[in-house]
Write a protein that holds these residues in place. Structure first.
Motif, short mmCIF file in Angstrom:
data_model
loop_
_atom_site.label_atom_id
_atom_site.label_comp_id
_atom_site.label_asym_id
_atom_site.label_seq_id
_atom_site.Cartn_x
_atom_site.Cartn_y
_atom_site.Cartn_z
N ASP A 189 0.85 -1.20 0.00
CA ASP A 189 0.00 0.00 0.00
C ASP A 189 0.89 1.26 0.00
N LYS A 190 1.88 1.26 0.88
CA LYS A 190 2.76 2.42 1.04
C LYS A 190 3.69 2.61 -0.17
N LYS A 193 2.36 3.96 -3.59
CA LYS A 193 2.13 5.41 -3.70
C LYS A 193 3.28 6.09 -4.45
N GLU A 194 4.46 5.44 -4.43
CA GLU A 194 5.63 6.02 -5.12
C GLU A 194 5.76 5.48 -6.55
N ALA A 244 2.60 -0.94 -7.48
CA ALA A 244 1.47 -0.14 -7.96
C ALA A 244 0.67 -0.88 -9.04
N ASN A 279 -6.76 -0.88 2.90
CA ASN A 279 -5.94 -0.45 1.76
C ASN A 279 -6.41 0.89 1.19
N SER A 280 -5.50 1.84 1.09
CA SER A 280 -5.90 3.20 0.70
C SER A 280 -6.38 3.26 -0.75
N ALA A 281 -5.73 2.49 -1.65
CA ALA A 281 -6.14 2.53 -3.05
C ALA A 281 -7.52 1.91 -3.23
#
Ligand code: KG4
Ligand code: ZN
Length: 347
Positions: A189-190, A193-194, A244, A279-281
């Motif tokens: 998840d983290k 983001k990149e 991603a 999960n943020s996405a």
């Protein structure tokens, strides 16, 4: 009873969290103590069932005492004991069940078993006091992936399940391939983001038309093949792009199926649950898709997404009340001191 409220004390020990909670009138959390074994299993890259069971045994009494203390109650105030009786690791489940039964036997408090997945869905009842059935439920955790119609507080009809890996399991396995450690979900998840979700395309596995089932093991293999091919040809692996791309492939499939299942049921509510619900996405994509389709999305706080006993207390309360009011004891094996642990308990 305390202050006119019906109190449920609940136990959860199906995997690597030893948890005890006290819940008032089914939805109000008075305490929710969680002792996680994540730090132990980091070293093993995953949960070792026998070690999990041993740690549950070492911790559970202390966790229970803390839960009672924080709720500012004693066993005399407790009206019902709820305990996860499956699905999960049998040795781990048995520690929660044996402890719950011992307390029930010594105090004469009624005891009732809870399906862990029903517990996950019930996390949404705790988080959202206005949520009432019917609604569609999407459960995405380390052990389970289901789409279900929650027809009442106790009746849940499964519409689709994973045919191989659960969503969280796929996250954990891909994280291992990328050398990110355990549990992999939050790490991917983290890192994602990149990365660029469109840099590497992984196939979306939709299965048959109109099927609400899932399959994630092919995606996990595709990631593994990609990483191996890159390494063998001496090319660098951009881990953030892999994370991603993988995450986008998971999220696209889950969102499409969950929204179309909700619409096919004619419901306008969708409740998300389980560890991967953190999960943020997934949260962002579901929010956007639900908004577009006129569906109200219910999501628990991150603490209520992963394993906890408050959600089990809520599910236990509704099962008990349903049996008292309607005499519905269709799952009679889940009640009383004869209760057993069921590794593969269906929803
Ligand atoms: O619900 P849960 O605590 O345990 C089961 O009942 O299985 O879910 C744990 C799973 C793990 O696979 C973990 O990697 C995943 O939930 N998870 C996440 C995130 N946080 C936890 N997966 C994706 N993104 C996250 N932020
Ligand atoms: Zn769980």
């Amino acid at each position: 009873m305390k202050d006119g409220k019906f109190l449920t004390m609940a136990f959860e020990s199906s995997c690597d969290e030893t948890a005890v909670a006290v819940v008032a009138d089914g939805r109000q959390v008075l305490s929710n103590i969680i002792s996680s074994q994540i730090d132990i299993f980091k070293h093993y890259g995953g949960v070792v069932p026998e070690i999990a069971a041993r740690h549950h045994l070492e911790n559970i009494n202390e966790v229970m005492e803390k839960a009672l203390e924080q709720a500012d109650v004693t066993l005399k105030d407790i009206d019902l004991i709820g305990v996860t009786c499956g699905p999960g690791l049998v040795g781990a489940l048995l520690i929660g069940i044996a402890t719950a039964k011992a307390v029930a036997y010594a105090t004469d408090i009624p005891i009732i078993g809870v399906n862990h997945i029903m517990g996950h869905i019930s996390a949404d009842f705790i988080q959202h006091p206005d949520l009432e059935p019917p609604f569609a439920a999407l459960i995405v955790s380390g052990g389970h992936t289901n789409i279900a119609a929650m027809e009442s507080y106790t009746k849940c009809r499964v519409m689709g399940s994973t045919r191989d890996d659960a969503a969280g399991e796929a996250y954990d396995k891909v994280a291992r391939v990328l050398g990110l450690g355990y549990p992999g979900g939050p790490k991917i998840d983290k890192l994602a983001k990149e990365g660029d979700p469109d840099a590497i395309h992984f196939k979306r596995i939709m299965l048959e038309k109109d099927s609400y089932d899932f399959s994630f093991s092919g995606l996990k293999t595709a990631v593994l093949n990609y990483v191996n091919t890159q390494q063998q040809s001496g090319k660098e692996v951009n881990k953030a792009d892999v994370a991603a791309g993988f995450q986008q492939a998971v999220v696209d499939v889950i969102v499409e199926k969950a929204v179309s299942a909700t619409k096919s049921l004619g419901y306008d509510k969708l409740a998300l649950a389980g560890g991967v619900a953190a999960n943020s996405a997934l949260r962002a994509a579901l929010e956007a898709a639900c908004k577009k389709n006129g569906i109200r999305l219910y999501v628990p706080s991150p603490l209520l997404c992963t394993d906890n006993a408050a959600m089990i207390g809520c599910a236990a309360y509704y099962r008990y009340m349903n049996e008292r009011e309607n005499g519905d004891s269709s799952d009679a094996g889940l009640e009383g001191l004869a209760m057993d642990a069921y590794a593969g308990l269906p929803l």
